[in-house]
Motif scaffolding. Structure first.
Motif, PDB file in Angstrom:
ATOM      1  N   TRP A 537       0.739  -1.090  -0.021  1.00  0.00           N
ATOM      2  CA  TRP A 537       0.022   0.025   0.104  1.00  0.00           C
ATOM      3  C   TRP A 537       0.994   1.144  -0.019  1.00  0.00           C
ATOM      4  O   TRP A 537       0.245   2.181  -0.055  1.00  0.00           O
ATOM      5  CB  TRP A 537      -1.121   0.012   1.171  1.00  0.00           C
ATOM      6  N   ARG A 538       2.146   1.055   0.067  1.00  0.00           N
ATOM      7  CA  ARG A 538       3.012   2.282  -0.076  1.00  0.00           C
ATOM      8  C   ARG A 538       4.069   2.069  -1.018  1.00  0.00           C
ATOM      9  O   ARG A 538       5.324   2.728  -0.731  1.00  0.00           O
ATOM     10  CB  ARG A 538       3.685   2.686   1.263  1.00  0.00           C
ATOM     11  N   GLU A 598       2.560   7.501   9.691  1.00  0.00           N
ATOM     12  CA  GLU A 598       1.130   7.002   9.707  1.00  0.00           C
ATOM     13  C   GLU A 598       0.616   7.181  11.113  1.00  0.00           C
ATOM     14  O   GLU A 598       1.272   7.573  12.094  1.00  0.00           O
ATOM     15  CB  GLU A 598       0.996   5.524   9.664  1.00  0.00           C
ATOM     16  N   ASP A 638      -1.863  -1.547   8.644  1.00  0.00           N
ATOM     17  CA  ASP A 638      -1.732  -0.277   9.013  1.00  0.00           C
ATOM     18  C   ASP A 638      -2.604   0.511   8.134  1.00  0.00           C
ATOM     19  O   ASP A 638      -3.580   1.340   8.600  1.00  0.00           O
ATOM     20  CB  ASP A 638      -0.314   0.101   9.223  1.00  0.00           C
ATOM     21  N   VAL A 639      -2.433   0.328   6.935  1.00  0.00           N
ATOM     22  CA  VAL A 639      -3.296   1.212   5.962  1.00  0.00           C
ATOM     23  C   VAL A 639      -4.705   0.769   5.921  1.00  0.00           C
ATOM     24  O   VAL A 639      -5.335   1.439   5.740  1.00  0.00           O
ATOM     25  CB  VAL A 639      -2.716   1.014   4.666  1.00  0.00           C
ATOM     26  N   GLU A 643      -7.997   3.239   6.944  1.00  0.00           N
ATOM     27  CA  GLU A 643      -9.074   3.435   5.962  1.00  0.00           C
ATOM     28  C   GLU A 643     -10.443   3.096   6.535  1.00  0.00           C
ATOM     29  O   GLU A 643     -11.395   3.545   6.370  1.00  0.00           O
ATOM     30  CB  GLU A 643      -8.863   2.602   4.652  1.00  0.00           C
ATOM     31  N   HIS A 701      -4.793  -6.429   4.866  1.00  0.00           N
ATOM     32  CA  HIS A 701      -3.669  -5.962   4.142  1.00  0.00           C
ATOM     33  C   HIS A 701      -3.474  -6.879   2.778  1.00  0.00           C
ATOM     34  O   HIS A 701      -2.903  -6.187   2.007  1.00  0.00           O
ATOM     35  CB  HIS A 701      -2.463  -5.968   5.228  1.00  0.00           C
ATOM     36  N   PRO A 734      -0.755   7.252  -2.928  1.00  0.00           N
ATOM     37  CA  PRO A 734      -1.116   6.153  -2.132  1.00  0.00           C
ATOM     38  C   PRO A 734      -2.528   5.963  -1.765  1.00  0.00           C
ATOM     39  O   PRO A 734      -3.015   4.721  -1.793  1.00  0.00           O
ATOM     40  CB  PRO A 734      -0.530   6.657  -0.788  1.00  0.00           C
ATOM     41  N   CYS A 738      -5.345   2.393  -2.901  1.00  0.00           N
ATOM     42  CA  CYS A 738      -6.630   1.807  -1.983  1.00  0.00           C
ATOM     43  C   CYS A 738      -7.850   1.835  -2.901  1.00  0.00           C
ATOM     44  O   CYS A 738      -8.692   0.717  -2.900  1.00  0.00           O
ATOM     45  CB  CYS A 738      -6.691   2.802  -0.848  1.00  0.00           C
ATOM     46  N   ASP A 744     -10.591   1.299   0.229  1.00  0.00           N
ATOM     47  CA  ASP A 744     -10.780   2.888   0.530  1.00  0.00           C
ATOM     48  C   ASP A 744     -11.952   2.977   1.492  1.00  0.00           C
ATOM     49  O   ASP A 744     -12.845   2.330   1.476  1.00  0.00           O
ATOM     50  CB  ASP A 744     -10.697   3.708  -0.508  1.00  0.00           C
TER      51      ASP A 744
END
Length: 798
Positions: A537-538, A598, A638-639, A643, A701, A734, A738, A744
């Motif tokens: 995701w990054r 983050e 984490d992402v 979201e 993830h 970024p 998503c 997202d």
């Protein structure tokens, strides 16, 4: 370099061994060869005390003979060197299916019978020894964990040399002879691992003695390295930084003299290199010696079978005489072959090796089959760890501040290095990515290991460094495995997408751990700890080639008793998880965490509790007030967590009465039921969190089907809608990554609208608003090249 011709015409070489020593070597080698062939073929009549009959032969013949006599030959000579020089050695062999050789050696040395009393040094033990090989309920044909003295299974080729160097790092008194097979030498991982000599410090590390064994053939084809003209071969090895010595021949007695003289010269050079480095402290990269050993394939087996060449041919690779149970001529040939070793001279009437053979063995832990380095748990000392709480990121309110998790973790690892610098039992490994992964603080505690040439502008390179970086995931993994299996600790960080490069090595290590955990004499070793960062995701800047979270799936395929997967959502949970992993034993721990700034959600005490539970309700983000929720919003990573929280924030604005329960998963294996994984939740615990019938929107993830796989037996599995990576990616922003994969906030909020029946028609306007936001986003990133400010600057409302 000394050529074969020069050696063979030298009076010193021709008479290098005394008569008694020569006899010991030859008898030991004959005995090892006899036992090796016996393991492949026999299930009874192990000393040929009666004529060989078909029923004495195994019904299924499995194993590999071709490399075995060469391995036995080298082993016999190493034993002589150990005895005469009082050396500590550990034997690593690349041709893993040379298993009969190492089992035979361990039995001849007595170690095998000490560990497995049923396989005693007597007639019945000898019968058990030969019968168990590649036999149901017995032992594998390769050098498995069951084999004393081994750390390298060799089920897959290519890793012997990196394992050997990993064992030698920080082991200044250890010499690791490593036999590289000519088939193995063709693999990519092996090709890179020759360069490990640029990282081995003769002052603080042990030594590796590579022995390139060229017997000419693989299973059915010529070996490339055996067909390289000698001048090219030696030039290449010199180019790698070694001083090669060639030993070539097929006549045993001259070969014993020649190999003994060559080995003695190599060991003298190793000792001189170490004396110089340890005496004057002058850092330099020596020309380490190595041996190129050329012997016939299947050495000492019959010359022909069925009218076709056997010894020296690819036909001897596996089972040279293929059908002795049904073919009388094959049975006759097998008996003639086995009797050629004259077993009546090798074993007494009770089945014990004769005294001359026993005299050829080192004693105690000097026996390579009894080396404590090959059972590293015996040497393992716990790490001194700083208190991870001291590195906590302050969190005044959830989501109010940002931090770079791996940068903070780097400071923790820096101090782990400092606290353990005296005992030198911890190293950090990465394929040229420590700084990229924001772990650069470790360089404050130790430079990168480096004994090759340096330039004035180089930074943080020095002999004896504890930070290991080479642009080869294979070599880093091999070094780390060798380091762990000999009783030390390590940490491996890698870009997530490229951890797949070591998939096969993880397979091998996981299988090794699974078997060794059930062998009482194998002591637990430190866990193999991965940090996967620069994750899917990054990787918006590097694009599609760098976007792959599938290493998690690969690890989860391994046995539940071995694997652990952690997805800490912020820095404090990352610190807690990392401390736990460094303290653990006999696991493969996989931690996935981003390196970018983050949001931070949990203060340290809350993070510790959350990590110990592995999964939990975030009441500060939930709106179900302890009652029955309308929807469960679950997240792992984490992402995906960010979201999910942003989606909850949106839904709270549109539907203040919507009852939402937010669940965060740190320990992925908590999702599996307790019957499948030690960390799994009971059905009652799972139902209390996720309910039996409430819609669940799970933002994950990795690939979404893994969540379905882990929860398929749960009551509410049908109510789970999982979002995750679905192979959509490109060079973009970024948040657009998503959106492309629909993890997202806008897609998640729409998912809730579509799955909570009571929202009904009144949600139509909200749904239209969210669809509009997705369109607005698409136009914005393609016009401005960055995410919308409301996305980029979003914070959880305090």
């Amino acid at each position: 370099m000394t050529t074969t011709d020069t050696w063979s015409t030298s009076t010193d070489v021709a008479e290098h061994l005394g008569r008694d020593e020569l006899e010991r070597l030859q008898l030991w080698w004959r005995a090892a060869n006899y036992l090796s062939a016996g393991q492949i073929y026999l299930m009874d009549n192990p000393l040929l005390e009666e004529p060989l009959r078909p029923e004495h032969v195994k019904p299924r013949l499995l194993g590999h003979w071709g490399t075995t006599p060469g391995l036995n030959f080298v082993y016999a000579h190493l034993n002589r060197a150990i005895r005469l020089r009082s050396l500590d050695m550990m034997y690593v062999i690349g041709p893993g299916h040379g298993g009969p050789a190492l089992v035979a050696a361990a039995w001849l040395e007595g170690t095998y019978s000490e560990i497995y009393p049923d396989v005693a040094q007597d007639h019945e033990g000898l019968r058990r020894l030969v019968t168990q090989f590649s036999f149901p309920g017995g032992v594998p044909s390769h050098v498995a964990p069951e084999t004393p003295g081994s750390i390298h299974e060799g089920g897959e080729l290519g890793y012997s040399l990196s394992h050997a160097f990993g064992a030698a790092f920080d082991n200044p008194g250890l010499i690791v002879p490593c036999v590289v097979g000519d088939g193995e030498a063709e693999t990519g991982p092996l090709a890179t691992s020759w360069h490990s000599n640029k990282f081995l410090d003769p002052a603080t590390d042990g030594a590796v003695l590579p022995i390139l064994h060229l017997n000419g053939y693989k299973i059915a084809n010529p070996a490339v390295w055996a067909r390289i003209p000698e001048d090219e071969l030696l030039s290449m090895l010199r180019g790698f930084g070694y001083e090669p010595y060639v030993v070539e021949g097929s006549s045993p007695l001259p070969m014993h003299h020649l190999f003994a003289a060559t080995l003695d010269r190599c060991l003298d050079e190793i000792a001189a290199i170490q004396r110089r480095a340890r005496g004057d402290g002058h850092p330099y990269r020596p020309k380490w010696p190595m041996i190129v050993l050329r012997t016939p394939k299947g050495w000492t087996c019959p010359a022909t079978v069925d009218g076709k060449p056997l010894e020296g041919s690819w036909r001897s690779h596996q089972v040279p005489v293929s059908d002795p149970r049904n073919n009388p001529e094959h049975l006759r040939l097998l008996e003639e072959w086995l009797r050629s070793y004259r077993p009546e001279e090798l074993f007494d009437a009770g089945g014990r090796p004769v005294e001359t053979i026993r005299e050829g063995n080192p004693v105690g832990e000097r026996r390579m089959s009894a080396s404590p380095h090959a059972n590293g748990g015996h040497l393992l000392r716990g790490l001194r760890l700083p208190d991870f709480r001291d590195y906590a990121v302050p969190v005044q309110a959830p989501g109010a501040d940002k931090a770079e998790g791996t940068r903070v973790l780097g400071r923790f690892l820096r101090d782990v290095l400092r606290l353990n610098s005296a005992q030198r039992n911890f190293r950090v490994f990465a394929p040229d990515e420590n700084n990229s992964n924001r772990l650069d603080a470790v360089l404050e505690a130790s430079p990168r290991a480096w004994v090759a040439e340096t330039e004035p502008d180089d930074e943080s390179l020095a002999p004896g460094g504890q930070v290991m970086e080479i642009l080869s995931e294979h070599t880093c993994q091999g070094w780390l495995e060798g380091y762990l299996l000999t009783g030390r600790h390590g940490f491996f960080s890698c870009y997530e997408a490229f951890a797949h490069i070591v998939d096969s090595m993880v397979n091998q290590h996981a299988k090794w751990l699974k078997v060794s955990r059930h062998l009482p004499w194998r002591r637990p070793v430190a866990s193999l700890n991965y940090l996967l960062t620069s994750h899917v995701w990054r990787q918006d800047h590097n694009g599609f080639s760098h976007q792959d979270p599938g290493f998690i799936d690969h690890v989860v395929n391994k046995k539940a008793e071995i694997v652990r997967v952690y997805l800490p959502p912020d820095t404090n949970t990352l610190l807690s998880v990392s401390d736990h992993c460094l303290r653990s034993r006999d696991y493969i721990n996989l931690v996935v965490a981003g390196k970018q700034p983050e949001p931070q959600y949990l203060d340290m005490e809350s993070a510790i509790v959350h990590c110990e539970k592995g999964i939990g309700i975030w009441d500060w983000a939930s709106t179900d007030s302890g009652g029955d929720p309308d929807v469960v919003m679950a997240c792992a990573g984490d992402v995906p967590t960010m979201e999910t929280l942003a989606a909850v924030d949106i839904l709270r604005g549109h539907f203040p009465d919507l009852r939402m329960r937010v669940i965060n998963v740190v320990d992925l294996m908590r999702l599996q039921d307790e019957r499948e994984h030690p960390h799994g939740l009971s059905d009652a615990e799972f139902d209390s969190l996720f309910t039996r019938d409430t819609p669940v929107i799970f933002n994950y993830h990795g690939y979404p089907w893994l969540i379905h796989r882990l929860t398929y037996r749960r009551h509410n599995h049908e109510g789970m809608h999982v979002r995750g990576y679905k192979e959509e990616g490109t060079t973009t922003t970024p948040f657009d990554m998503c959106v492309l994969n629909e993890i997202d906030r806008f897609h998640l909020a729409i998912d809730v609208i579509d799955r909570v029946p009571r929202l009904g028609p009144r949600a139509a306007y909200a749904r239209e608003h969210l669809k509009g936001k997705l369109i607005e986003h698409r136009h914005h990133v393609r016009t401005h090249g960055e995410d919308m400010p409301e996305v980029r600057d979003w914070e959880w409302p305090s």
